[in-house]
Design a protein around this motif. Structure first.
Motif, PDB file in Angstrom:
ATOM      1  N   SER A  17      29.778  33.798  -7.280  1.00 55.21           N
ATOM      2  CA  SER A  17      28.325  33.872  -7.247  1.00 55.21           C
ATOM      3  C   SER A  17      27.828  34.284  -8.387  1.00 55.21           C
ATOM      4  O   SER A  17      28.293  35.283  -9.266  1.00 55.21           O
ATOM      5  CB  SER A  17      28.183  34.620  -6.038  1.00 55.21           C
ATOM      6  N   ARG A  19      23.486  35.642  -9.768  1.00 54.36           N
ATOM      7  CA  ARG A  19      22.044  35.523  -9.432  1.00 54.36           C
ATOM      8  C   ARG A  19      21.208  35.415 -10.744  1.00 54.36           C
ATOM      9  O   ARG A  19      21.159  36.665 -11.300  1.00 54.36           O
ATOM     10  CB  ARG A  19      21.794  36.869  -8.431  1.00 54.36           C
ATOM     11  N   SER A  21      17.475  35.745 -12.430  1.00 50.36           N
ATOM     12  CA  SER A  21      16.147  36.285 -12.274  1.00 50.36           C
ATOM     13  C   SER A  21      15.219  35.893 -13.416  1.00 50.36           C
ATOM     14  O   SER A  21      15.785  35.435 -14.330  1.00 50.36           O
ATOM     15  CB  SER A  21      16.133  37.868 -12.315  1.00 50.36           C
ATOM     16  N   PHE A  67      22.737  27.135  -3.045  1.00 51.27           N
ATOM     17  CA  PHE A  67      21.843  27.830  -3.982  1.00 51.27           C
ATOM     18  C   PHE A  67      20.676  28.202  -3.071  1.00 51.27           C
ATOM     19  O   PHE A  67      20.343  27.648  -2.104  1.00 51.27           O
ATOM     20  CB  PHE A  67      21.462  27.231  -5.146  1.00 51.27           C
ATOM     21  N   THR A  68      19.906  29.237  -3.435  1.00 50.40           N
ATOM     22  CA  THR A  68      18.749  29.634  -2.737  1.00 50.40           C
ATOM     23  C   THR A  68      17.917  30.168  -3.540  1.00 50.40           C
ATOM     24  O   THR A  68      17.974  30.964  -4.760  1.00 50.40           O
ATOM     25  CB  THR A  68      18.951  30.777  -1.461  1.00 50.40           C
ATOM     26  N   TYR A  79      13.722  33.896  -8.456  1.00 52.20           N
ATOM     27  CA  TYR A  79      15.203  34.129  -8.311  1.00 52.20           C
ATOM     28  C   TYR A  79      16.143  32.923  -7.716  1.00 52.20           C
ATOM     29  O   TYR A  79      15.224  32.160  -7.335  1.00 52.20           O
ATOM     30  CB  TYR A  79      15.573  35.191  -7.216  1.00 52.20           C
ATOM     31  N   GLN A  81      19.940  32.575  -6.234  1.00 54.89           N
ATOM     32  CA  GLN A  81      20.804  33.095  -5.756  1.00 54.89           C
ATOM     33  C   GLN A  81      21.907  31.608  -5.779  1.00 54.89           C
ATOM     34  O   GLN A  81      21.753  30.940  -5.073  1.00 54.89           O
ATOM     35  CB  GLN A  81      20.890  33.619  -4.217  1.00 54.89           C
ATOM     36  N   SER A  83      25.815  30.377  -5.186  1.00 53.90           N
ATOM     37  CA  SER A  83      27.039  30.831  -4.607  1.00 53.90           C
ATOM     38  C   SER A  83      27.881  29.650  -4.268  1.00 53.90           C
ATOM     39  O   SER A  83      27.571  28.377  -4.750  1.00 53.90           O
ATOM     40  CB  SER A  83      26.776  31.246  -3.026  1.00 53.90           C
TER      41      SER A  83
END
Length: 114
Positions: A17, A19, A21, A67-68, A79, A81, A83
């Motif tokens: 994962s 993240r 930004s 993905f989020t 953002y 995220q 995974s």
């Protein structure tokens, strides 16, 4: 002039994962859409995920469920995220914010090893 500054890219093994930004260096009034795009070598830039001011999201089929995207309009920050990363997710990832003007980040490299 306002710039978008991305962070969080890097090298990760498949299944891992990351993240990402993206923050604006100054205030952007009236953002309607924030999003992430990516471009792999030899490919065109493609949409990964977008989020509207009202919080509606849309994802590329290839990243749905993995993905989020989230955003903070007050902070002009978005953002991503990511995974269950796959080698095919390897690309330069760019953030974009759309208001009266359009803003793009400089890109951050994401490399997924198999």
């Amino acid at each position: 002039q306002v710039q978008l500054v991305e962070s969080g890219g890097g090298l990760v093994q498949a299944g891992g994962s990351l993240r990402l930004s993206c923050a604006a260096s100054g205030s952007i009034f009236g953002i309607t859409i924030m999003g992430w795009y990516r471009q792999a070598p030899g490919n065109q830039r493609e949409l990964v995920a977008v989020i509207t001011r009202g919080g509606r999201t849309n994802y590329a089929d290839s990243v749905k469920g993995r993905f989020t995207i989230s955003g903070d309009n007050a902070k002009n920050t978005v953002y991503l995220q990511m995974s269950s990363l796959k080698p095919e997710d390897t690309a330069v990832y760019y953030c974009r914010m759309l208001a009266i003007n359009e803003y793009w980040g400089q890109g951050t490299q994401v490399t997924v090893s198999s």
